[in-house]
Scaffold this motif. Structure first.
Motif: not given
Length: 351
Positions: A259-282, A322-324
């Motif tokens: 849009p001017g800078g750069l916005d990127a998003v990666v969303v990964g579906d996993v089996a459980t909320p616990a798996d998602a939290q482990i990936l985010a923490t890592k 996000t990059l300006g």
């Protein structure tokens, strides 16, 4: 399939003129700046986008050049592709001879792969443009191949004519109409022609509910990808201690906007909320360590990492970047310098 596997699959096809068309299309991000608005694509729904892809498709990547052309960074992106006078001359010659101006007339490119594209090189590509002159494009392709000791040959499939080089018949393309060109590699071209001819729902990726939902989540972005991670890939990840955490990913959506800078998003579906939290923490730990890295600090990349965040939302892992505008300008400047060195045969770190 990893990104480098996809790159190798495309490189392995070596398809001549259709890929030349698509390659030149990458420069299309640099013109019009919002002045080339087109009516909505009738195939813009998730089902419509997937209708021409075989049912075996598991990975879809899309580039929407209309959206990219509206970006303030578009002209700078195009300049990267026109640094070489030879490149500019080739582009001008292509436009003159075919009537197709890739900088203004290519609207989108959609690419699909199956789970095992690395083995046979299967790939489907759908290119949409404002106007495609089949006779002139075919004539140009034949001329280019003949200069290399090859030739363009044709095979009839239903109401379509499949065009390929004589030396590589497993890669072929055909024109659906004056706006749509379809390319199939790894023997997929006849299957694509059958889909375009009969539109049998059972033969199309549009019947894959999971993939369709992923595409619906992704299509609002200028550049997007949607993938169902195959079980064998998750097994390989699980066997690698450094990548084992990623084995919990079952589906992935990627979206990039400029849009001017750069916005990127990666969303990964996993089996459980616990798996998602482990990936985010890592990932948070990895980002923290990277910011302290001497190499990152020496290259001046620390500020770029400040715009990268990771979090868990229910059973989804999300990575945002996000990059300006100044940061994007700096990255484009670095990339331009690298490309200039590469053209001279002196790219650092490469033979």
């Amino acid at each position: 399939m990893r990104i480098h596997d996809i790159a190798r699959t495309i490189a392995r096809t070596r398809v001549g003129f259709p890929v030349v068309v698509v390659g030149i299309a990458l420069l299309a991000a640099g013109s019009c700046r919002g002045g080339c608005q087109r009516p909505a694509d009738p195939a813009a729904t998730a089902q419509g986008r997937l209708a021409l892809l075989p049912v075996a498709t598991r990975i879809v990547v899309s580039l929407d050049f209309e959206k990219l052309r509206a970006s303030p960074a578009a002209a700078k992106l195009a300049a990267l592709g026109q640094q070489s006078p030879d490149d500019t001359r080739e582009l001008d010659e292509f436009t003159r001879r075919t009537g197709l101006d890739p900088l203004k007339q290519i609207d989108s490119v959609l690419v699909g792969f199956p789970d095992d594209a690395r083995n046979e090189g299967e790939m489907a590509l759908v290119l949409r443009a404002q106007h495609l002159d089949q006779a002139r494009l075919v004539g140009y392709a034949r001329d280019q191949l003949q200069k290399k000791g090859d030739d363009l040959v044709s095979v009839t499939r239903g109401r379509f004519t499949l065009w390929s080089s004589r030396k590589k018949p497993d890669v072929a393309g055909f024109f659906i109409d004056e706006h749509t060109f379809v390319l199939g590699a790894g023997g997929w071209a006849p299957r694509l022609a059958d889909l375009a001819e009969t539109a049998k729902p059972g033969d199309s990726a549009a019947t894959n509910i999971d993939l369709g939902r992923l595409v619906e989540r992704a299509v609002d972005h200028a550049i997007w990808a949607a993938a169902i991670v195959p079980a064998d890939m998750r097994d390989k990840l699980r066997s690698d201690p450094q990548l084992a955490l990623a084995a919990s990913l079952t589906k992935v959506v990627v979206g990039i906007d400029v849009p001017g800078g750069l916005d990127a998003v990666v969303v990964g579906d996993v089996a459980t909320p616990a798996d998602a939290q482990i990936l985010a923490t890592k990932m948070q730990e990895t980002l923290r360590d990277a910011k302290r890295s001497a190499q990152v600090l020496m290259l001046g990349l620390g500020p770029y990492l400040d715009g990268v965040t990771a979090r868990a939302v229910d059973a989804r892992f999300e990575l945002h970047a996000t990059l300006g505008a100044p940061q994007v300008d700096d990255l484009l400047g670095r990339l331009g310098a690298f490309l200039a060195l590469a053209r001279q045969g002196h790219a650092p770190g490469f033979p």
